[in-house]
Motif scaffolding. Structure first.
Motif, PDB file in Angstrom:
ATOM      1  N   UNK A  88      -0.989  -5.184 -10.528  1.00 25.32           N
ATOM      2  CA  UNK A  88      -0.181  -4.442  -9.573  1.00 25.32           C
ATOM      3  C   UNK A  88      -0.460  -2.946  -9.725  1.00 25.32           C
ATOM      4  N   UNK A  89      -0.688  -2.288  -8.595  1.00 28.66           N
ATOM      5  CA  UNK A  89      -0.960  -0.847  -8.627  1.00 28.66           C
ATOM      6  C   UNK A  89      -0.037  -0.135  -7.654  1.00 28.66           C
ATOM      7  N   UNK A  90       0.739   0.804  -8.162  1.00 33.82           N
ATOM      8  CA  UNK A  90       1.634   1.611  -7.339  1.00 33.82           C
ATOM      9  C   UNK A  90       0.817   2.581  -6.496  1.00 33.82           C
ATOM     10  N   UNK A  91       1.050   2.603  -5.188  1.00 31.69           N
ATOM     11  CA  UNK A  91       0.341   3.554  -4.339  1.00 31.69           C
ATOM     12  C   UNK A  91       1.273   4.593  -3.728  1.00 31.69           C
ATOM     13  N   UNK A  92       2.537   4.588  -4.135  1.00 38.92           N
ATOM     14  CA  UNK A  92       3.467   5.635  -3.692  1.00 38.92           C
ATOM     15  C   UNK A  92       3.302   6.856  -4.585  1.00 38.92           C
ATOM     16  N   UNK A  93       3.069   8.010  -3.963  1.00 39.59           N
ATOM     17  CA  UNK A  93       2.809   9.218  -4.747  1.00 39.59           C
ATOM     18  C   UNK A  93       4.062  10.015  -5.059  1.00 39.59           C
ATOM     19  N   UNK A  94       4.928  10.182  -4.089  1.00 41.83           N
ATOM     20  CA  UNK A  94       6.081  11.064  -4.234  1.00 41.83           C
ATOM     21  C   UNK A  94       6.995  10.658  -5.387  1.00 41.83           C
ATOM     22  N   UNK A  95       7.262   9.363  -5.531  1.00 40.77           N
ATOM     23  CA  UNK A  95       8.254   8.909  -6.500  1.00 40.77           C
ATOM     24  C   UNK A  95       7.642   8.186  -7.710  1.00 40.77           C
ATOM     25  N   UNK A  96       6.428   7.643  -7.547  1.00 37.48           N
ATOM     26  CA  UNK A  96       5.835   6.856  -8.628  1.00 37.48           C
ATOM     27  C   UNK A  96       4.504   7.409  -9.143  1.00 37.48           C
ATOM     28  N   UNK A  97       4.054   8.511  -8.581  1.00 37.05           N
ATOM     29  CA  UNK A  97       2.853   9.163  -9.089  1.00 37.05           C
ATOM     30  C   UNK A  97       1.562   8.426  -8.825  1.00 37.05           C
ATOM     31  N   UNK A 116      -0.899  -4.475  -3.946  1.00 38.20           N
ATOM     32  CA  UNK A 116      -0.529  -3.119  -3.552  1.00 38.20           C
ATOM     33  C   UNK A 116       0.986  -3.047  -3.574  1.00 38.20           C
ATOM     34  N   UNK A 117       1.518  -2.255  -4.485  1.00 43.70           N
ATOM     35  CA  UNK A 117       2.959  -2.120  -4.602  1.00 43.70           C
ATOM     36  C   UNK A 117       3.379  -0.792  -3.969  1.00 43.70           C
ATOM     37  N   UNK A 118       4.047  -0.918  -2.850  1.00 45.60           N
ATOM     38  CA  UNK A 118       4.486   0.262  -2.114  1.00 45.60           C
ATOM     39  C   UNK A 118       5.686  -0.148  -1.253  1.00 45.60           C
ATOM     40  N   UNK A 133      -8.729  -2.829  -0.062  1.00 45.89           N
ATOM     41  CA  UNK A 133      -9.201  -3.834  -1.012  1.00 45.89           C
ATOM     42  C   UNK A 133      -8.143  -4.605  -1.761  1.00 45.89           C
ATOM     43  N   UNK A 134      -6.878  -4.527  -1.319  1.00 46.24           N
ATOM     44  CA  UNK A 134      -5.821  -5.307  -1.969  1.00 46.24           C
ATOM     45  C   UNK A 134      -5.889  -6.766  -1.531  1.00 46.24           C
ATOM     46  N   UNK A 135      -5.266  -7.637  -2.320  1.00 50.03           N
ATOM     47  CA  UNK A 135      -5.225  -9.070  -2.025  1.00 50.03           C
ATOM     48  C   UNK A 135      -3.811  -9.544  -1.705  1.00 50.03           C
ATOM     49  N   UNK A 136      -2.848  -8.813  -2.202  1.00 45.24           N
ATOM     50  CA  UNK A 136      -1.439  -9.196  -2.123  1.00 45.24           C
ATOM     51  C   UNK A 136      -0.640  -7.941  -1.815  1.00 45.24           C
ATOM     52  N   UNK A 137       0.379  -8.063  -0.974  1.00 46.28           N
ATOM     53  CA  UNK A 137       1.205  -6.891  -0.674  1.00 46.28           C
ATOM     54  C   UNK A 137       2.675  -7.213  -0.904  1.00 46.28           C
ATOM     55  N   UNK A 138       3.419  -6.174  -1.181  1.00 43.64           N
ATOM     56  CA  UNK A 138       4.848  -6.295  -1.454  1.00 43.64           C
ATOM     57  C   UNK A 138       5.663  -6.005  -0.206  1.00 43.64           C
ATOM     58  N   UNK A 139       6.639  -6.877   0.060  1.00 43.67           N
ATOM     59  CA  UNK A 139       7.672  -6.600   1.061  1.00 43.67           C
ATOM     60  C   UNK A 139       9.012  -6.587   0.333  1.00 43.67           C
ATOM     61  N   UNK A 140       9.809  -5.572   0.568  1.00 47.67           N
ATOM     62  CA  UNK A 140      11.101  -5.424  -0.103  1.00 47.67           C
ATOM     63  C   UNK A 140      12.206  -5.751   0.881  1.00 47.67           C
ATOM     64  N   UNK A 160      -5.558 -12.228   6.026  1.00 47.86           N
ATOM     65  CA  UNK A 160      -6.044 -12.849   4.797  1.00 47.86           C
ATOM     66  C   UNK A 160      -5.336 -12.401   3.540  1.00 47.86           C
ATOM     67  N   UNK A 161      -4.259 -11.633   3.690  1.00 48.78           N
ATOM     68  CA  UNK A 161      -3.484 -11.166   2.545  1.00 48.78           C
ATOM     69  C   UNK A 161      -2.390 -12.168   2.181  1.00 48.78           C
ATOM     70  N   UNK A 162      -2.015 -12.197   0.901  1.00 43.10           N
ATOM     71  CA  UNK A 162      -0.831 -12.930   0.479  1.00 43.10           C
ATOM     72  C   UNK A 162       0.344 -11.955   0.422  1.00 43.10           C
ATOM     73  N   UNK A 163       1.562 -12.525   0.446  1.00 42.93           N
ATOM     74  CA  UNK A 163       2.770 -11.698   0.517  1.00 42.93           C
ATOM     75  C   UNK A 163       3.725 -12.042  -0.618  1.00 42.93           C
ATOM     76  N   UNK A 164       4.167 -11.006  -1.311  1.00 47.45           N
ATOM     77  CA  UNK A 164       5.226 -11.111  -2.308  1.00 47.45           C
ATOM     78  C   UNK A 164       6.482 -10.510  -1.697  1.00 47.45           C
ATOM     79  N   UNK A 165       7.497 -11.352  -1.471  1.00 44.85           N
ATOM     80  CA  UNK A 165       8.776 -10.865  -0.956  1.00 44.85           C
ATOM     81  C   UNK A 165       9.716 -10.649  -2.125  1.00 44.85           C
ATOM     82  N   UNK A 166      10.250  -9.440  -2.226  1.00 39.20           N
ATOM     83  CA  UNK A 166      11.112  -9.076  -3.347  1.00 39.20           C
ATOM     84  C   UNK A 166      12.563  -8.991  -2.905  1.00 39.20           C
TER      85      UNK A 166
END
Length: 264
Positions: A88-97, A116-118, A133-140, A160-166
Motif C-alpha cells: 500500500x502506498x499513500x498518494x495524498x500529499x497534504x496530510x500523509x506526505x 493506491x491509498x488515497x 500502475x496501481x492494481x487495487x484502489x481504496x474506496x472509503x 481491470x482494477x480491484x477494489x478495497x472498500x473500507x
C-alpha cells in the motif's frame, strides 16, 4: 470540521486542478494503462495462515512524521521480496506526505500488487489510479454515497482494477456495502476522532458476509492480534506504522512473516 472533512475538502480542490491540466484521454495513453493488474484477492486467498498488505507511509494526521527518511522504491521492493500480499502506498500529499510519483517509482521495482491509498471522490482519480500502475484502489465508505461506491467499483472493474472498500462502523456497512467489491476492509481507526482499537474489527466481523474477503486495518502490532482477528474471519491485515517506524521497514515485515510461517 473534523480531519476527514478537511481532507475531502482539500481533495476536491486538488482533483479540480488535476482535471484542468490533464484529460482522461491523456491518462488512457499511459504506458501502464493496458497492463494486466496483479490480483491482491488471489494472493490473500492463497496466503497461509493469512496475508499482510504492508504500507509505505511517511506521516499521518494522528501521528505526525513516522519516517521521512525511507526510500519508497527500496522499501516497496523489500516488502514485496519479504512476502507481502500487496504493498500500500499513500498518494495524498497534504496530510500523509505521499504523492503519485511514490507509487510510480515503486511500481518499477516490484512485481506484487500495489494498492493506491488515497481519498477517491471522482471518476478521474480512478483513471489516474490505473494510469500510474496501481492494481487495487481504496474506496472509503465514510466519504461516499452507496451510488458512488457502486459506480466507482464498476468503473474500476472495467479498467481491470480491484477494489478495497473500507468501513469503520456498522452504519457504514449497511449504507455503503456493495457486494461486487473485491475486498472489505475494517479500519480500526476512527477517521474523525483518530482513536484506534482492534476490537472494532472483532465486533463488526459478526455482521459481515462470511464469503467476502476481509482485512483488518490499523492498530495491528503483534502476531497475537492477527491470530485473534483471523479467528474472527479476517484473511489479511493492512499494517503501516508498525513497520514504518523502524529504520528498515521491510526487515520488520520479514520478522512478522517468519513468525506467521511458524504458525502455518
Amino acid at each position: 470540521m473534523n480531519v476527514l472533512d478537511k481532507i475531502v475538502q482539500k481533495k476536491r480542490d486538488e482533483v479540480t486542478f488535476q482535471k484542468s491540466v490533464i484529460s482522461i484521454d491523456d491518462l488512457t495513453k499511459s504506458n501502464y494503462f493496458d497492463r494486466q493488474c496483479h490480483s491482491t484477492v488471489e494472493r490473500l486467498t492463497r496466503a497461509v495462515p493469512y496475508g499482510i498488505i504492508s504500507e509505505f507511509k511517511r506521516q499521518s494526521p494522528s501521528k505526525g512524521v513516522i519516517n521521512d527518511k525511507a526510500d519508497v522504491a527500496q522499501v516497496a521492493k523489500g516488502y514485496c521480496e519479504a512476502g507481502a500480499a500487496a504493498v500500500s502506498i499513500l498518494t495524498d500529499q497534504e496530510f500523509f506526505g505521499g504523492n503519485i510519483e511514490d507509487l510510480q517509482r515503486a511500481r518499477k521495482h516490484m512485481n506484487c500488487p500495489v494498492l493506491r491509498k488515497d481519498f477517491i471522490i471522482d471518476e478521474f482519480q480512478i483513471y489516474k489510479t490505473k494510469a500510474i500502475g496501481a492494481d487495487l484502489m481504496l474506496l472509503i465508505a465514510a466519504i461516499l454515497t452507496k451510488e458512488e461506491i457502486a459506480r466507482f467499483t464498476d468503473l474500476a472493474h472495467d479498467l481491470g482494477l480491484e477494489v478495497l472498500l473500507e468501513i469503520h462502523n456498522e452504519d457504514e456497512f449497511h449504507k455503503g456495502y456493495y457486494e461486487p467489491v473485491d475486498i472489505l476492509g475494517v479500519n480500526n481507526r476512527d477517521l474523525k476522532q483518530f482513536k484506534t482499537t482492534i476490537q472494532n474489527s472483532i465486533d463488526l466481523a459478526k455482521i459481515l458476509p462470511k464469503e467476502q474477503v476481509k482485512i483488518s486495518e490499523s492498530g495491528i502490532s503483534t502476531t497475537a492480534q492477527m491470530d485473534l482477528l483471523a479467528q474472527a474471519g479476517y484473511k489479511g491485515f493492512l499494517i503501516g506504522e508498525q513497520f514504518m517506524k523502524h529504520e528498515d521497514p521491510a526487515d520488520e515485515l520479514r520478522k512478522f512473516m517468519s513468525m506467521t510461517a511458524e504458525k502455518s
